[in-house]
Design a protein around this motif. Structure first.
Motif, PDB file in Angstrom:
ATOM      1  N   GLU A 186       0.832  -1.206   0.000  1.00  0.00           N
ATOM      2  CA  GLU A 186       0.000   0.000   0.000  1.00  0.00           C
ATOM      3  C   GLU A 186       0.867   1.256   0.000  1.00  0.00           C
ATOM      4  O   GLU A 186       0.543   2.249  -0.673  1.00  0.00           O
ATOM      5  CB  GLU A 186      -0.917   0.002   1.211  1.00  0.00           C
ATOM      6  CG  GLU A 186      -1.823   1.216   1.334  1.00  0.00           C
ATOM      7  CD  GLU A 186      -2.765   1.395   0.157  1.00  0.00           C
ATOM      8  OE1 GLU A 186      -3.236   2.523  -0.050  1.00  0.00           O
ATOM      9  OE2 GLU A 186      -3.035   0.402  -0.554  1.00  0.00           O
ATOM     10  N   LEU A 187       1.961   1.247   0.716  1.00  0.00           N
ATOM     11  CA  LEU A 187       2.858   2.400   0.732  1.00  0.00           C
ATOM     12  C   LEU A 187       3.505   2.607  -0.642  1.00  0.00           C
ATOM     13  O   LEU A 187       3.731   3.748  -1.058  1.00  0.00           O
ATOM     14  CB  LEU A 187       3.931   2.238   1.807  1.00  0.00           C
ATOM     15  CG  LEU A 187       3.428   2.222   3.252  1.00  0.00           C
ATOM     16  CD1 LEU A 187       4.601   2.093   4.221  1.00  0.00           C
ATOM     17  CD2 LEU A 187       2.613   3.478   3.571  1.00  0.00           C
ATOM     18  N   GLU A 188       3.790   1.523  -1.345  1.00  0.00           N
ATOM     19  CA  GLU A 188       4.340   1.642  -2.698  1.00  0.00           C
ATOM     20  C   GLU A 188       3.297   2.259  -3.636  1.00  0.00           C
ATOM     21  O   GLU A 188       3.628   3.111  -4.471  1.00  0.00           O
ATOM     22  CB  GLU A 188       4.778   0.274  -3.220  1.00  0.00           C
ATOM     23  CG  GLU A 188       5.404   0.296  -4.599  1.00  0.00           C
ATOM     24  CD  GLU A 188       6.632   1.193  -4.682  1.00  0.00           C
ATOM     25  OE1 GLU A 188       6.888   1.733  -5.781  1.00  0.00           O
ATOM     26  OE2 GLU A 188       7.339   1.356  -3.667  1.00  0.00           O
ATOM     27  N   ARG A 189       2.028   1.844  -3.487  1.00  0.00           N
ATOM     28  CA  ARG A 189       0.966   2.456  -4.290  1.00  0.00           C
ATOM     29  C   ARG A 189       0.826   3.942  -3.955  1.00  0.00           C
ATOM     30  O   ARG A 189       0.574   4.772  -4.839  1.00  0.00           O
ATOM     31  CB  ARG A 189      -0.361   1.730  -4.058  1.00  0.00           C
ATOM     32  CG  ARG A 189      -0.434   0.354  -4.706  1.00  0.00           C
ATOM     33  CD  ARG A 189      -1.832  -0.208  -4.662  1.00  0.00           C
ATOM     34  NE  ARG A 189      -2.220  -0.597  -3.309  1.00  0.00           N
ATOM     35  CZ  ARG A 189      -2.018  -1.802  -2.789  1.00  0.00           C
ATOM     36  NH1 ARG A 189      -1.413  -2.747  -3.511  1.00  0.00           N
ATOM     37  NH2 ARG A 189      -2.403  -2.083  -1.569  1.00  0.00           N
ATOM     38  N   THR A 190       1.003   4.269  -2.677  1.00  0.00           N
ATOM     39  CA  THR A 190       0.933   5.664  -2.242  1.00  0.00           C
ATOM     40  C   THR A 190       2.010   6.500  -2.924  1.00  0.00           C
ATOM     41  O   THR A 190       1.759   7.611  -3.400  1.00  0.00           O
ATOM     42  CB  THR A 190       1.077   5.759  -0.710  1.00  0.00           C
ATOM     43  OG1 THR A 190      -0.018   5.079  -0.087  1.00  0.00           O
ATOM     44  CG2 THR A 190       1.112   7.205  -0.237  1.00  0.00           C
TER      45      THR A 190
END
Length: 263
Positions: A186-190
């Motif tokens: 999710e942080l990578e998508r962010t």
């Protein structure tokens, strides 16, 4: 974690001071639920006799309050005064507030300004939508960084999450991310989309979007918006996120020349 910090600073922890802080933070976290001596003793792993003496001292100086029966303890008014002083003297808050107000006026949604503090995000300001009024204020409230848009926007800016995740990521709703691989993804998508999303991870029926404010390195502050799913459309999402990105850039242009530095 504490021992490592103590060793690095060359300072040994003062046990009585640490116990006082732990007690006050526990009482503050309970909000409007006073606690009995037994509950506090078990939660902190401290003998009742020692804790009772500490409580009496804190009651005397106003940091803890006790009911008329002398058996229920809650956070005292001195804690409020200390928190208010923090807000009054923060150099960034008065600079960000006008932009938060402008966002609320333009789209009439609820906007927040928060700061990363260890594993949590602390809410420093909120501007409520006229369409959705909370029964309580979020100012001063702490929520896990891993479950909030504010927190995830700031975690995504860090090369390491050491010190910013609890030992166990507990579910606050059925939608909360609770595993490290899922959070990392999710942080990578962010990072790729440039803003963070909280998909009903703290409150059912609400989606939140957040952007970090890059006037410190790494960013410690962020702004977010909370929108009820019942009135959220794709067009509304695009409109609000675009406005927040514009505000992020405007806030940064105002703060950076002032040379306020980090915290």
């Amino acid at each position: 974690m504490t021992d490592a910090l103590d060793d690095a600073a060359g300072v040994r922890e003062v046990k009585s001071a640490a116990r006082t802080v732990e007690l006050l933070e526990l009482l503050a976290a309970r909000r409007n639920r006073p606690a009995r001596l037994r509950e506090l003793s078990e939660a902190l792993g401290v003998p009742r006799s020692s804790l009772h003496a500490l409580l009496r001292t804190l009651v005397k100086y106003g940091w803890v309050r006790v009911d008329s029966s002398g058996s229920l303890y809650g956070i005292g008014i001195r804690a409020l005064l200390a928190g208010t002083s923090y807000l009054d003297t923060d150099p960034f808050l008065p600079l960000v507030l006008p932009f938060l107000e402008e966002l609320r006026e333009k789209v009439d949604e609820t906007f927040h300004f928060g700061r990363l503090d260890g594993t949590d995000v602390v809410y420093l300001a909120t501007r409520e939508s006229s369409q959705y009024l909370r029964p309580y204020s979020r100012i001063g409230r702490r929520l896990p960084a891993y479950s909030t848009a504010l927190g995830k926007s700031l975690l995504a800016e860090r090369p390491s999450l050491d010190g910013h995740l609890p030992d166990t990521m507990e579910a606050l709703t059925p939608h909360t991310i609770t595993t490290r691989p899922a959070l990392d993804a999710e942080l990578e998508r962010t990072r790729k989309r440039g803003y963070a999303i909280d998909e009903q991870e703290n409150s059912m029926g609400l989606r939140c979007y957040a952007v970090a404010l890059p006037y410190s390195d790494p960013p410690a502050d962020a702004i977010s918006v909370s929108i009820p799913l019942a009135r959220l459309t794709t067009q509304r999402e695009l409109e609000v996120v675009d406005l927040m990105r514009q505000m992020r850039d405007r806030i940064t242009r105002v703060v950076n020349p002032l040379g306020l530095g980090s915290y």
